[in-house]
Design a protein around this motif. Structure first.
Motif, PDB file in Angstrom:
ATOM      1  N   MET A 161       0.862  -1.174   0.000  1.00  0.00           N
ATOM      2  CA  MET A 161       0.000   0.000   0.000  1.00  0.00           C
ATOM      3  C   MET A 161       0.907   1.235   0.000  1.00  0.00           C
ATOM      4  O   MET A 161       1.714   1.417   0.906  1.00  0.00           O
ATOM      5  CB  MET A 161      -0.899  -0.024   1.237  1.00  0.00           C
ATOM      6  N   ASN A 162       0.796   2.077  -1.050  1.00  0.00           N
ATOM      7  CA  ASN A 162       1.678   3.233  -1.210  1.00  0.00           C
ATOM      8  C   ASN A 162       0.891   4.531  -1.097  1.00  0.00           C
ATOM      9  O   ASN A 162       0.285   5.004  -2.064  1.00  0.00           O
ATOM     10  CB  ASN A 162       2.349   3.193  -2.589  1.00  0.00           C
ATOM     11  N   LEU A 163       0.901   5.119   0.102  1.00  0.00           N
ATOM     12  CA  LEU A 163       0.218   6.390   0.311  1.00  0.00           C
ATOM     13  C   LEU A 163       1.210   7.521   0.574  1.00  0.00           C
ATOM     14  O   LEU A 163       1.234   8.523  -0.122  1.00  0.00           O
ATOM     15  CB  LEU A 163      -0.736   6.310   1.506  1.00  0.00           C
ATOM     16  N   THR A 164       2.029   7.336   1.587  1.00  0.00           N
ATOM     17  CA  THR A 164       2.772   8.435   2.184  1.00  0.00           C
ATOM     18  C   THR A 164       3.909   8.921   1.296  1.00  0.00           C
ATOM     19  O   THR A 164       4.622   8.130   0.680  1.00  0.00           O
ATOM     20  CB  THR A 164       3.337   7.997   3.546  1.00  0.00           C
ATOM     21  N   GLN A 196       7.675   9.524  -5.618  1.00  0.00           N
ATOM     22  CA  GLN A 196       8.360   8.782  -4.557  1.00  0.00           C
ATOM     23  C   GLN A 196       7.406   8.540  -3.397  1.00  0.00           C
ATOM     24  O   GLN A 196       6.620   9.415  -3.030  1.00  0.00           O
ATOM     25  CB  GLN A 196       9.587   9.553  -4.070  1.00  0.00           C
ATOM     26  N   LYS A 197       7.471   7.345  -2.828  1.00  0.00           N
ATOM     27  CA  LYS A 197       6.667   6.984  -1.660  1.00  0.00           C
ATOM     28  C   LYS A 197       7.602   6.512  -0.544  1.00  0.00           C
ATOM     29  O   LYS A 197       8.625   5.867  -0.801  1.00  0.00           O
ATOM     30  CB  LYS A 197       5.680   5.871  -2.006  1.00  0.00           C
ATOM     31  N   ILE A 198       7.207   6.818   0.689  1.00  0.00           N
ATOM     32  CA  ILE A 198       8.034   6.425   1.823  1.00  0.00           C
ATOM     33  C   ILE A 198       7.226   5.529   2.771  1.00  0.00           C
ATOM     34  O   ILE A 198       6.011   5.475   2.710  1.00  0.00           O
ATOM     35  CB  ILE A 198       8.570   7.646   2.592  1.00  0.00           C
ATOM     36  N   TYR A 199       7.951   4.852   3.644  1.00  0.00           N
ATOM     37  CA  TYR A 199       7.363   3.944   4.648  1.00  0.00           C
ATOM     38  C   TYR A 199       6.550   2.829   3.992  1.00  0.00           C
ATOM     39  O   TYR A 199       5.459   2.481   4.462  1.00  0.00           O
ATOM     40  CB  TYR A 199       6.478   4.714   5.639  1.00  0.00           C
ATOM     41  N   ILE A 200       7.075   2.249   2.931  1.00  0.00           N
ATOM     42  CA  ILE A 200       6.349   1.194   2.233  1.00  0.00           C
ATOM     43  C   ILE A 200       6.776  -0.160   2.802  1.00  0.00           C
ATOM     44  O   ILE A 200       7.891  -0.640   2.541  1.00  0.00           O
ATOM     45  CB  ILE A 200       6.581   1.264   0.707  1.00  0.00           C
ATOM     46  N   THR A 201       5.887  -0.750   3.554  1.00  0.00           N
ATOM     47  CA  THR A 201       6.172  -2.007   4.243  1.00  0.00           C
ATOM     48  C   THR A 201       6.319  -3.151   3.254  1.00  0.00           C
ATOM     49  O   THR A 201       5.458  -3.364   2.407  1.00  0.00           O
ATOM     50  CB  THR A 201       5.042  -2.309   5.235  1.00  0.00           C
ATOM     51  N   TRP A 202       7.440  -3.862   3.345  1.00  0.00           N
ATOM     52  CA  TRP A 202       7.758  -4.967   2.444  1.00  0.00           C
ATOM     53  C   TRP A 202       7.651  -4.523   0.975  1.00  0.00           C
ATOM     54  O   TRP A 202       7.169  -5.251   0.114  1.00  0.00           O
ATOM     55  CB  TRP A 202       6.877  -6.190   2.720  1.00  0.00           C
ATOM     56  N   GLY A 203       8.133  -3.289   0.705  1.00  0.00           N
ATOM     57  CA  GLY A 203       8.065  -2.747  -0.651  1.00  0.00           C
ATOM     58  C   GLY A 203       8.993  -3.445  -1.623  1.00  0.00           C
ATOM     59  O   GLY A 203       8.766  -3.409  -2.836  1.00  0.00           O
ATOM     60  N   GLU A 204      10.030  -4.065  -1.116  1.00  0.00           N
ATOM     61  CA  GLU A 204      10.963  -4.812  -1.971  1.00  0.00           C
ATOM     62  C   GLU A 204      11.499  -5.999  -1.182  1.00  0.00           C
ATOM     63  O   GLU A 204      11.845  -5.872   0.001  1.00  0.00           O
ATOM     64  CB  GLU A 204      12.119  -3.912  -2.435  1.00  0.00           C
ATOM     65  N   HIS A 205      11.542  -7.148  -1.808  1.00  0.00           N
ATOM     66  CA  HIS A 205      12.113  -8.364  -1.205  1.00  0.00           C
ATOM     67  C   HIS A 205      12.118  -9.449  -2.271  1.00  0.00           C
ATOM     68  O   HIS A 205      11.598  -9.259  -3.372  1.00  0.00           O
ATOM     69  CB  HIS A 205      11.303  -8.801   0.023  1.00  0.00           C
ATOM     70  N   GLU A 206      12.703 -10.586  -1.912  1.00  0.00           N
ATOM     71  CA  GLU A 206      12.852 -11.672  -2.882  1.00  0.00           C
ATOM     72  C   GLU A 206      12.091 -12.935  -2.458  1.00  0.00           C
ATOM     73  O   GLU A 206      12.349 -14.016  -2.995  1.00  0.00           O
ATOM     74  CB  GLU A 206      14.339 -12.008  -3.056  1.00  0.00           C
ATOM     75  N   VAL A 254      14.790   2.667  -3.164  1.00  0.00           N
ATOM     76  CA  VAL A 254      15.924   3.576  -3.036  1.00  0.00           C
ATOM     77  C   VAL A 254      16.709   3.300  -1.764  1.00  0.00           C
ATOM     78  O   VAL A 254      17.944   3.339  -1.737  1.00  0.00           O
ATOM     79  CB  VAL A 254      15.435   5.045  -3.048  1.00  0.00           C
ATOM     80  N   SER A 255      15.983   3.023  -0.694  1.00  0.00           N
ATOM     81  CA  SER A 255      16.625   2.763   0.593  1.00  0.00           C
ATOM     82  C   SER A 255      15.632   2.058   1.502  1.00  0.00           C
ATOM     83  O   SER A 255      14.431   2.006   1.209  1.00  0.00           O
ATOM     84  CB  SER A 255      17.105   4.066   1.247  1.00  0.00           C
ATOM     85  N   ILE A 256      16.130   1.506   2.603  1.00  0.00           N
ATOM     86  CA  ILE A 256      15.251   0.983   3.651  1.00  0.00           C
ATOM     87  C   ILE A 256      15.589   1.702   4.948  1.00  0.00           C
ATOM     88  O   ILE A 256      16.728   2.086   5.189  1.00  0.00           O
ATOM     89  CB  ILE A 256      15.349  -0.549   3.817  1.00  0.00           C
ATOM     90  N   GLU A 257      14.550   1.906   5.759  1.00  0.00           N
ATOM     91  CA  GLU A 257      14.716   2.686   6.980  1.00  0.00           C
ATOM     92  C   GLU A 257      15.423   1.867   8.065  1.00  0.00           C
ATOM     93  O   GLU A 257      15.251   0.653   8.168  1.00  0.00           O
ATOM     94  CB  GLU A 257      13.349   3.140   7.498  1.00  0.00           C
ATOM     95  N   HIS A 258      16.210   2.560   8.878  1.00  0.00           N
ATOM     96  CA  HIS A 258      16.824   1.959  10.066  1.00  0.00           C
ATOM     97  C   HIS A 258      15.921   2.319  11.239  1.00  0.00           C
ATOM     98  O   HIS A 258      15.873   3.469  11.662  1.00  0.00           O
ATOM     99  CB  HIS A 258      18.248   2.482  10.244  1.00  0.00           C
TER     100      HIS A 258
END
Length: 579
Positions: A161-164, A196-206, A254-258
């Motif tokens: 879900m991409n809102l923020t 650009q969207k931020i705080y995207i949970t499980w936005g990228e994985h394999e 682009v990045s993942i949050e710490h």
């Protein structure tokens, strides 16, 4: 940190609070017979304990890592997720025409409860997919449903879900992502997505073959604010007409949050259309994206409240285990001066009983909410409205409880709770995000005292307080709390300004949540006293009495705060407040 599924208490809540047997009398949910329900609850509990729970600690320590644009998870995650898909847990409540089992949402909640108690961060992956399925089921054109739902339902693909956006935060109407119609070529009728969207949970994985992003964006000349937002489905990989995967879409992490916690859940910054080649397809009508997304968000809000139950259960189990094993000091006033397990000391016993009572209360509220949602699906409009009133309660209070119980768990451990090696701190760190995402708890409380307060001309909320009062007439504290909630709701509707309502929204939300949870626990206790769940006879009596005698009166004490108005909040102007 072992995990034992709370199967008996879950089954009690599913039967008493959700009313699963009544749901099974409908044609739609006829398969939810007692044997099926028990098999699901026991089966997913065993799966969660065996496959997800062992990965919880390593997930916290190692976390998700971004390497050359690819998100990597610790060893064991891919195998556990593949087994989850193989056993069919993702498809419990999804539509049968797309490969789901068509069972009640109540049972899907139970699947997520067990998985999340075992491993909250990992559980966010299937949780978001459930919401994506819901949005496409209700708002997607048939072509989109046929294209995306079967593999989302199976779990072969996952959803986001991409809102923020960085500048928008919770103000979704301020988003800037764009969608430009494509009029020529092979993608004619689709849209170029850019932003650009931020705080995207499980936005990228394999862990899956494809990720299906649901993205909010603006069409050219769309109205300003939330009325000009449309929803688009943007796959990580293009899907060919025969269902096979094509080339990579122009979307990247682009990045993942710490983060403070949920380290094994990759929280991604996603970029769409860096090369002006990101293709998306419209979901629902133009400029109606927020309504479609709210289908997904309302589902997610209940499931986030579920996370409060999850973390509470895990923290409570660990605290009980520690308190049983930790020996320290003699029991106060005892003639025997030998040290005892700390579970024997009154204040530790108070904390443990509070943890247990709050956990069971939030679980009762969760399944009561889920049962109302299921009745709404069956066409019961009153239940649908009740479910809408309950949603901010379980999201806000449920997640607040998760934090309180996790914090108490640390306290029970004493100094060892502050030491990471025991794992008690992980529960608190993991729990702290839940009151923030899917609409902060302040937003949930604001929703309660604005839209939900006026639902059905006020009858949806007032009717809840009246039903609690009728059923709790022989429980003075709960009866009084229900009356206080009704009086506050009346004041907010008839006399309070909007600022006054918002100023009292959080304490009022807590009061109504505790009243509803206490009522549902009272129903459980009566069922147990009538012979239901005999294995819980002793423990249920103790936890419910603690809730009614200690927690309900605390909530009544919030009345002054709920009705205090906004004036004192603004006695200092902004400059003075800043010092």
């Amino acid at each position: 940190m072992t995990y034992t599924p709370a199967t008996q208490d879950q089954l009690l809540a599913i039967r008493v609070n959700a009313g699963i047997e009544e749901l099974a009398r409908s044609e739609k949910f006829a398969a939810a017979e007692p044997d099926m329900v028990e098999a699901i609850v026991e089966g997913v509990g065993q799966f969660a304990a065996g496959e997800f729970a062992p990965l919880n600690r390593v997930g916290d320590l190692e976390g998700a890592k971004l390497e050359n644009g690819v998100v990597r998870l610790p060893e064991g995650y891919a195998e556990a997720y593949a087994e989850y898909v193989e056993q069919g847990w993702n498809a419990i409540a999804s539509p049968e025409e797309f490969g789901g089992q068509g069972l009640p949402f109540t049972l899907a909640c139970n699947v997520l409860e067990n998985l999340g108690t075992a491993n909250m961060a990992f559980n966010l992956l299937p949780m978001l997919s459930v919401g994506a399925i819901e949005a496409l089921e209700h708002h997607g054109a048939e072509e989109l449903q046929q294209k995306y739902l079967p593999d989302l339902v199976s779990g072969k693909w996952s959803g986001t879900m991409n809102l923020t956006e960085p500048q928008a935060g919770s103000d979704v109407g301020a988003l800037r992502a764009t969608a430009t119609p494509i009029t020529e070529g092979e993608h004619a009728g689709k849209f170029l997505i850019k932003g650009q969207k931020i705080y995207i949970t499980w936005g990228e994985h394999e862990l899956v073959e494809n990720i299906i992003h649901l993205v909010l964006a603006r069409l050219p000349d769309a109205p300003e604010g939330s009325r000009g937002i449309s929803l688009f489905v943007v796959p990580k990989y293009h899907v060919k007409p025969d269902g096979s995967l094509g080339a990579r879409n122009d979307v990247r992490c682009v990045s993942i949050e710490h983060k403070l916690g949920i380290n094994a859940s990759p929280t991604c910054v996603m970029s769409y259309g860096d090369n002006d080649e990101c293709i998306g397809e419209l979901v629902g009508a133009e400029n109606r994206g927020l309504a479609a997304m709210f289908t997904m968000m309302n589902n997610a809000r209940i499931n986030v409240g579920n996370q409060g139950v999850q973390i509470s259960e895990r923290a409570t189990q660990q605290a009980l285990d520690y308190a049983k094993e930790r020996v320290q000091s003699a029991r106060a006033g005892s003639a025997d001066k030998s040290p005892v397990s700390i579970i024997e000391h009154p204040d530790v016993r108070r904390m443990l009983l509070r943890m247990k009572a709050l956990t069971e209360g939030s679980r009762a509220l969760l399944y009561y909410t889920a049962g109302q949602v299921d009745r709404g699906v069956l066409g019961d409009e009153a239940a649908k409205a009740r479910g809408e009133v309950l949603t901010p309660l379980i999201k806000a209070w449920g997640t607040d409880i998760g934090i309180e119980v996790a914090s108490l768990g640390i306290q029970v451990h004493g100094g060892m709770g502050f030491v990471e090696e025991t794992g008690a701190a992980q529960h608190w760190r993991d729990s702290r995000i839940a009151p923030i995402y899917e609409g902060t708890n302040g937003i949930q409380a604001a929703d309660l005292v604005t839209r939900k307060l006026g639902l059905d001309n006020g009858e949806a909320l007032i009717g809840l307080t009246e039903e609690i009062a009728r059923d709790a007439a022989d429980e003075p504290a709960l009866f009084a709390l229900a009356g206080d909630c009704a009086a506050i709701a009346k004041w907010m509707r008839e006399d309070a300004s909007l600022d006054d309502r918002l100023a009292g929204s959080v304490p009022f939300c807590t009061m109504l949540s505790v009243a509803t949870a206490g009522w549902q626990l009272l129903r459980q206790l009566r069922a147990v006293e009538s012979g239901e769940a005999p294995g819980l006879a002793k423990t249920k009596t103790a936890s419910v009495c603690f809730f009614l005698d200690r927690i309900v009166p605390e909530a009544s004490g919030l009345k002054a705060s709920a009705t205090g108005g906004a004036e004192t909040l603004y006695e200092l102007d902004t400059a003075s407040l800043l010092g």
